[in-house]
Design a protein around this motif. Structure first.
Motif, PDB file in Angstrom:
ATOM      1  N   PHE A  49       7.145   0.938  -2.736  1.00  0.00           N
ATOM      2  CA  PHE A  49       5.727   0.218  -2.404  1.00  0.00           C
ATOM      3  C   PHE A  49       4.842   1.473  -2.353  1.00  0.00           C
ATOM      4  CE2 PHE A  49       8.389  -3.033   0.045  1.00  0.00           C
ATOM      5  CZ  PHE A  49       8.466  -3.808  -0.913  1.00  0.00           C
ATOM      6  N   GLU A  50       3.695   1.029  -2.879  1.00  0.00           N
ATOM      7  CA  GLU A  50       2.324   1.964  -2.809  1.00  0.00           C
ATOM      8  C   GLU A  50       1.841   1.741  -1.481  1.00  0.00           C
ATOM      9  OE1 GLU A  50      -1.996   2.768  -4.830  1.00  0.00           O
ATOM     10  OE2 GLU A  50      -0.640   1.032  -5.392  1.00  0.00           O
ATOM     11  N   ILE A  51       1.716   2.948  -0.728  1.00  0.00           N
ATOM     12  CA  ILE A  51       0.864   2.963   0.573  1.00  0.00           C
ATOM     13  C   ILE A  51      -0.501   3.079   0.452  1.00  0.00           C
ATOM     14  CG2 ILE A  51       0.709   4.303   2.753  1.00  0.00           C
ATOM     15  CD1 ILE A  51       3.684   5.274   2.483  1.00  0.00           C
ATOM     16  N   ILE A  52      -1.243   2.119   0.728  1.00  0.00           N
ATOM     17  CA  ILE A  52      -2.598   2.086   0.619  1.00  0.00           C
ATOM     18  C   ILE A  52      -3.485   2.746   1.705  1.00  0.00           C
ATOM     19  CG2 ILE A  52      -4.388   0.254   0.325  1.00  0.00           C
ATOM     20  CD1 ILE A  52      -2.493   0.374  -1.991  1.00  0.00           C
ATOM     21  N   VAL A  64      -0.852   0.112   5.825  1.00  0.00           N
ATOM     22  CA  VAL A  64      -0.781  -0.771   4.769  1.00  0.00           C
ATOM     23  C   VAL A  64      -0.258  -0.466   3.446  1.00  0.00           C
ATOM     24  CG1 VAL A  64      -2.527  -2.541   3.684  1.00  0.00           C
ATOM     25  CG2 VAL A  64      -3.053  -1.504   5.971  1.00  0.00           C
ATOM     26  N   TRP A  65       0.513  -1.583   2.887  1.00  0.00           N
ATOM     27  CA  TRP A  65       1.206  -1.166   1.520  1.00  0.00           C
ATOM     28  C   TRP A  65       1.035  -2.236   0.610  1.00  0.00           C
ATOM     29  CZ3 TRP A  65       3.511  -2.220   5.996  1.00  0.00           C
ATOM     30  CH2 TRP A  65       4.645  -3.508   6.128  1.00  0.00           C
ATOM     31  N   ASP A  66       1.301  -1.962  -0.523  1.00  0.00           N
ATOM     32  CA  ASP A  66       1.059  -3.218  -1.574  1.00  0.00           C
ATOM     33  C   ASP A  66       2.524  -3.338  -2.051  1.00  0.00           C
ATOM     34  OD1 ASP A  66       0.760  -4.672  -3.781  1.00  0.00           O
ATOM     35  OD2 ASP A  66      -0.665  -3.238  -4.962  1.00  0.00           O
ATOM     36  N   ASN A  71      -0.594  -7.639  -3.192  1.00  0.00           N
ATOM     37  CA  ASN A  71      -0.239  -8.294  -2.100  1.00  0.00           C
ATOM     38  C   ASN A  71       0.030  -7.208  -0.996  1.00  0.00           C
ATOM     39  OD1 ASN A  71       0.643 -10.152  -0.521  1.00  0.00           O
ATOM     40  ND2 ASN A  71       2.308 -10.763  -1.867  1.00  0.00           N
ATOM     41  N   TYR A  72      -0.941  -7.217  -0.092  1.00  0.00           N
ATOM     42  CA  TYR A  72      -1.097  -6.060   0.798  1.00  0.00           C
ATOM     43  C   TYR A  72      -0.302  -6.563   2.282  1.00  0.00           C
ATOM     44  CZ  TYR A  72      -4.554  -3.894  -1.998  1.00  0.00           C
ATOM     45  OH  TYR A  72      -5.083  -3.404  -3.229  1.00  0.00           O
ATOM     46  N   LYS A  73       0.388  -5.779   2.684  1.00  0.00           N
ATOM     47  CA  LYS A  73       1.063  -6.009   4.049  1.00  0.00           C
ATOM     48  C   LYS A  73       0.698  -5.092   4.904  1.00  0.00           C
ATOM     49  CE  LYS A  73       3.055  -9.761   2.543  1.00  0.00           C
ATOM     50  NZ  LYS A  73       2.540 -11.033   2.914  1.00  0.00           N
ATOM     51  N   GLU A  74       0.816  -5.221   6.312  1.00  0.00           N
ATOM     52  CA  GLU A  74       0.464  -4.233   7.250  1.00  0.00           C
ATOM     53  C   GLU A  74       1.264  -4.477   8.474  1.00  0.00           C
ATOM     54  OE1 GLU A  74      -3.617  -4.606   8.974  1.00  0.00           O
ATOM     55  OE2 GLU A  74      -3.853  -5.995   7.270  1.00  0.00           O
TER      56      GLU A  74
END
Length: 124
Positions: A49-52, A64-66, A71-74
């Motif tokens: 997952f990419e850490i935003i 926050v990650w994609d 589709n971002y989750k946090e």
């Protein structure tokens, strides 16, 4: 309620952090959150997952990650030592509690000025 019971060194924090990532729930920790943020960071990398965004906050950490297709989750990692005034809005979210016996000892000692020498827990 999700429960993990094992001896020290059994991987409880890692399992709890993975649960928090998979279910998008906040983590309350008995320290400043550095242990949990390290585990969360590593687990997100393992899942590719990419850490935003990853930032230190007044209450601990926010990440926050994609999970794909923007589709971002946090989640928030909240220290038990955080000032309650800094937690407005966060407590409305679901959370998991890492090392509940340590957190209980800290809360009782700080708020009631008592030392916890024993406790009971339900195994529902």
């Amino acid at each position: 309620m999700y429960k993990i019971v094992s001896s020290r060194g059994g991987g409880r924090t890692t399992t709890l952090c993975e649960y928090a990532i998979n279910n998008y729930v906040n983590i309350i920790t008995p320290d400043d959150g550095r242990c949990a943020i390290g585990i969360v960071h590593n687990k997100l990398k393992e899942k590719n997952f990419e850490i935003i965004e990853e930032k230190k906050t007044s209450y601990g950490f926010h990440i926050v990650w994609d999970i794909g297709n923007n589709n971002y989750k946090e989640i928030d990692i909240i220290s038990v030592f955080a000032n309650k005034d800094n937690l407005r809005g966060i407590w409305s979210s679901n959370c998991v509690v890492d090392d509940a016996d340590s957190i209980l000892r800290i809360l009782v000692r700080e708020n009631l000025k008592q030392n916890v020498v024993g406790l009971t827990m339900s195994m529902e």
